[in-house]
Motif scaffolding. Structure first.
Motif, mmCIF file in Angstrom:
data_model
loop_
_atom_site.group_PDB
_atom_site.id
_atom_site.type_symbol
_atom_site.label_atom_id
_atom_site.label_comp_id
_atom_site.label_asym_id
_atom_site.label_seq_id
_atom_site.Cartn_x
_atom_site.Cartn_y
_atom_site.Cartn_z
ATOM 1 N N MET A 279 61.316 -28.361 -12.109
ATOM 2 C CA MET A 279 62.404 -27.606 -12.737
ATOM 3 C C MET A 279 62.087 -26.113 -12.775
ATOM 4 S SD MET A 279 64.219 -28.151 -16.439
ATOM 5 C CE MET A 279 65.487 -27.003 -17.019
ATOM 6 N N ALA A 280 60.836 -25.774 -13.018
ATOM 7 C CA ALA A 280 60.466 -24.347 -13.054
ATOM 8 C C ALA A 280 60.741 -23.713 -11.694
ATOM 9 C CB ALA A 280 58.994 -24.192 -13.438
ATOM 10 N N GLN A 281 60.358 -24.404 -10.634
ATOM 11 C CA GLN A 281 60.600 -23.889 -9.280
ATOM 12 C C GLN A 281 62.105 -23.716 -9.039
ATOM 13 O OE1 GLN A 281 58.075 -23.232 -6.956
ATOM 14 N NE2 GLN A 281 59.575 -22.535 -5.455
ATOM 15 N N THR A 282 62.868 -24.740 -9.401
ATOM 16 C CA THR A 282 64.322 -24.680 -9.196
ATOM 17 C C THR A 282 64.944 -23.533 -9.988
ATOM 18 O OG1 THR A 282 64.331 -27.076 -8.959
ATOM 19 C CG2 THR A 282 66.464 -26.026 -9.366
ATOM 20 N N LYS A 283 64.564 -23.407 -11.253
ATOM 21 C CA LYS A 283 65.123 -22.353 -12.111
ATOM 22 C C LYS A 283 64.761 -20.978 -11.556
ATOM 23 C CE LYS A 283 67.599 -24.007 -15.264
ATOM 24 N NZ LYS A 283 68.995 -23.575 -15.210
ATOM 25 N N LEU A 284 63.530 -20.811 -11.110
ATOM 26 C CA LEU A 284 63.123 -19.516 -10.551
ATOM 27 C C LEU A 284 63.947 -19.197 -9.306
ATOM 28 C CD1 LEU A 284 59.248 -19.680 -11.078
ATOM 29 C CD2 LEU A 284 60.879 -18.171 -12.243
ATOM 30 N N LEU B 264 65.075 -10.019 -14.277
ATOM 31 C CA LEU B 264 64.408 -11.244 -13.826
ATOM 32 C C LEU B 264 63.329 -11.697 -14.816
ATOM 33 C CD1 LEU B 264 64.303 -13.345 -11.612
ATOM 34 C CD2 LEU B 264 63.047 -11.728 -10.186
ATOM 35 N N ILE B 265 62.529 -10.780 -15.318
ATOM 36 C CA ILE B 265 61.491 -11.199 -16.269
ATOM 37 C C ILE B 265 62.145 -11.603 -17.605
ATOM 38 C CG2 ILE B 265 60.916 -8.781 -16.899
ATOM 39 C CD1 ILE B 265 58.528 -11.829 -16.928
ATOM 40 N N ASP B 266 63.224 -10.923 -18.000
ATOM 41 C CA ASP B 266 63.920 -11.317 -19.241
ATOM 42 C C ASP B 266 64.449 -12.752 -19.122
ATOM 43 O OD1 ASP B 266 63.417 -8.827 -20.316
ATOM 44 O OD2 ASP B 266 65.484 -8.103 -20.167
ATOM 45 N N ARG B 267 65.104 -13.058 -18.014
ATOM 46 C CA ARG B 267 65.674 -14.397 -17.835
ATOM 47 C C ARG B 267 64.567 -15.444 -17.696
ATOM 48 N NH1 ARG B 267 69.371 -11.242 -18.065
ATOM 49 N NH2 ARG B 267 68.658 -11.282 -20.209
ATOM 50 N N LEU B 268 63.517 -15.099 -16.958
ATOM 51 C CA LEU B 268 62.392 -16.039 -16.824
ATOM 52 C C LEU B 268 61.896 -16.454 -18.198
ATOM 53 C CD1 LEU B 268 59.324 -15.674 -14.452
ATOM 54 C CD2 LEU B 268 58.994 -16.202 -16.852
ATOM 55 N N LYS B 269 61.749 -15.486 -19.092
ATOM 56 C CA LYS B 269 61.208 -15.774 -20.419
ATOM 57 C C LYS B 269 62.173 -16.567 -21.286
ATOM 58 C CE LYS B 269 57.814 -12.114 -20.878
ATOM 59 N NZ LYS B 269 56.880 -12.506 -21.939
ATOM 60 N N GLU B 270 63.462 -16.545 -20.944
ATOM 61 C CA GLU B 270 64.438 -17.310 -21.718
ATOM 62 C C GLU B 270 64.646 -18.712 -21.172
ATOM 63 O OE1 GLU B 270 67.410 -13.478 -22.543
ATOM 64 O OE2 GLU B 270 68.056 -15.174 -21.297
ATOM 65 N N GLN B 271 64.580 -18.858 -19.841
ATOM 66 C CA GLN B 271 65.140 -20.054 -19.222
ATOM 67 C C GLN B 271 64.166 -20.949 -18.475
ATOM 68 O OE1 GLN B 271 68.467 -18.990 -16.733
ATOM 69 N NE2 GLN B 271 69.403 -17.685 -18.281
ATOM 70 N N VAL B 272 63.050 -20.411 -18.027
ATOM 71 C CA VAL B 272 62.217 -21.191 -17.111
ATOM 72 C C VAL B 272 61.216 -22.032 -17.909
ATOM 73 C CG1 VAL B 272 60.619 -21.064 -15.160
ATOM 74 C CG2 VAL B 272 62.542 -19.469 -15.309
ATOM 75 N N PRO B 273 61.168 -23.350 -17.640
ATOM 76 C CA PRO B 273 60.315 -24.241 -18.429
ATOM 77 C C PRO B 273 58.821 -24.050 -18.137
ATOM 78 C CG PRO B 273 61.463 -25.496 -16.723
ATOM 79 C CD PRO B 273 62.009 -24.096 -16.666
ATOM 80 N N ILE B 274 58.296 -22.994 -18.749
ATOM 81 C CA ILE B 274 56.861 -22.688 -18.713
ATOM 82 C C ILE B 274 56.485 -22.392 -20.159
ATOM 83 C CG2 ILE B 274 55.081 -21.132 -17.825
ATOM 84 C CD1 ILE B 274 56.922 -20.495 -15.458
ATOM 85 N N TRP B 275 55.300 -22.868 -20.554
ATOM 86 C CA TRP B 275 54.874 -22.687 -21.948
ATOM 87 C C TRP B 275 53.469 -22.124 -21.990
ATOM 88 C CZ3 TRP B 275 57.312 -26.929 -19.941
ATOM 89 C CH2 TRP B 275 58.600 -27.174 -20.411
ATOM 90 N N LYS B 276 53.284 -21.291 -23.003
ATOM 91 C CA LYS B 276 52.002 -20.613 -23.212
ATOM 92 C C LYS B 276 51.334 -21.193 -24.452
ATOM 93 C CE LYS B 276 52.569 -16.252 -24.523
ATOM 94 N NZ LYS B 276 52.673 -14.803 -24.261
#
Lengths: 84, 148, 148, 84
Positions: B53-58, B109-121
């Motif tokens: 999903m992360a790949q697809t969202k990116l 792009l970085i704003d949307r990545l931080k909102e939408q892409v399923p990656i967790w810290k």
């Protein structure tokens, strides 16, 4: 109503709270995402606060509570993301 | 170029990838592991993702950038697993004919990545505690914080 | 770090220079020599400057950034002399705790540099003609163009 | 009125138009930047369009037409800049 068996992928704190990368659930055959969330919260009460701010993804797309599930779907619980 | 990798991010390679005969500007954003967030000290970070999903969202986000802005090229890498202090967790390079486009597209792009892409810290604090970062979720010990 | 140099710009060094224990974000802007501006083809560029004043103006601008934004560090290099296709003519790296600051400060700095700092570009077109670029000055052969 | 001798550094197209990196001018002893520009345009008519859009810098700072010059000043003609 026949039962439907689904698996839910869990990540980050969700994975930690349930102690597994994937959990199996039995739902009614016309179950929606809302019912999935309620079932999850019932079986894993520790998940409830996180579930309230999580999204559900089906086949890699975010879906709303009204979305109707089927057993062939890949389902994931997506807690608030924090990449970057 | 979109990559999710356990290896250190090579920003020079990213810059080279977006080079283009029509590009007059390149903007590179790098998210790095900071040691101090206010007065709290980090030992290291760990990232996990939902890979497909992360790949697809990116890919979706990169397509949206290309629809909205006249960019020449985009390269994006997010690191997974352990990321030590000062290392890059994410890098985004955007090239375009003119600089305004590259700044806007990179920031979007970085704003949307931080909102939408399923990656967790996961913060691994210097005091030994671990804490998954889930913005908006009430943490009993610490109020929600802005990320980088 | 502010540098006016005839040598190629080392962006990796710039990124390393702005590393900071409180930095969570780095934005790097690179201005590169594009081959095609619309349909006109460039062979290479040449830059000249008024060295003492350019250095002073750049220092003033960097001070103004530090007054306006909470940046961790700033590094800026402008190249002089001949710059070949695809090479960097200018690079600005800004680090800060949070990304919005780094984007805003970096964009402000390159915008002001292009308005105020006494550096000039000479287009060496592929057809052999040379043309100093003086924005706003009427050129009989070509209307004013946006730069990168 | 005693004459004042000043040099003006020239860059880019200005340097190319006058054919030198520096030009020497004689001005009245209370000359302003405006008078400098008029004197330059009189002696180098080919400079006039460029001068109209150029700034004058004194000791590394942009100054207005009313600025009063002295022989110790470092004076430069700054055509529209195009760095970056």
């Amino acid at each position: 109503m026949d039962p439907m068996h689904v698996s839910v992928k869990c990540f980050a704190l969700a994975r930690q709270l349930v102690g597994a990368e994937k959990i199996d659930l039995e739902l009614g055959d016309d179950a929606t995402v809302l019912i999935l969330k309620q079932t999850l919260a019932g079986q894993y009460p520790q998940m409830e606060p996180l579930l309230n701010s999580s999204m559900i993804a089906v086949d890699g797309q975010y879906v709303s509570d009204a979305f109707r599930l089927s057993p062939s779907h890949e389902i994931a619980c997506i807690p608030p993301v924090s990449g970057g | 170029m979109i990559d999710l990798t356990h290896e250190p991010i090579d920003t020079a390679q990213l810059l080279a990838r977006v080079g283009d005969r029509r590009a007059g500007a390149i903007v590179l954003f790098v998210g790095v592991t900071r040691e101090f967030t206010d007065d709290r000290q980090t030992a290291h970070l760990e990232y996990e993702c939902y890979p497909e999903m992360a790949q697809t969202k990116l890919e979706e986000l990169v397509s949206q950038v290309r629809e909205r802005w006249e960019v020449c090229d985009i390269a994006l890498v997010h690191r997974l697993g352990r990321v030590d202090l000062g290392e890059a967790s994410v890098a985004i390079a955007v090239s375009s004919a003119h600089r305004k486009t590259a700044f806007e597209a990179g920031q979007w792009l970085i704003d949307r990545l931080k909102e939408q892409v399923p990656i967790w810290k996961c913060e691994n604090w210097a005091d030994g505690r671990q804490e998954w970062v889930h913005p908006g979720l009430e943490s009993p010990s610490h109020p929600a914080r802005d990320e980088s």
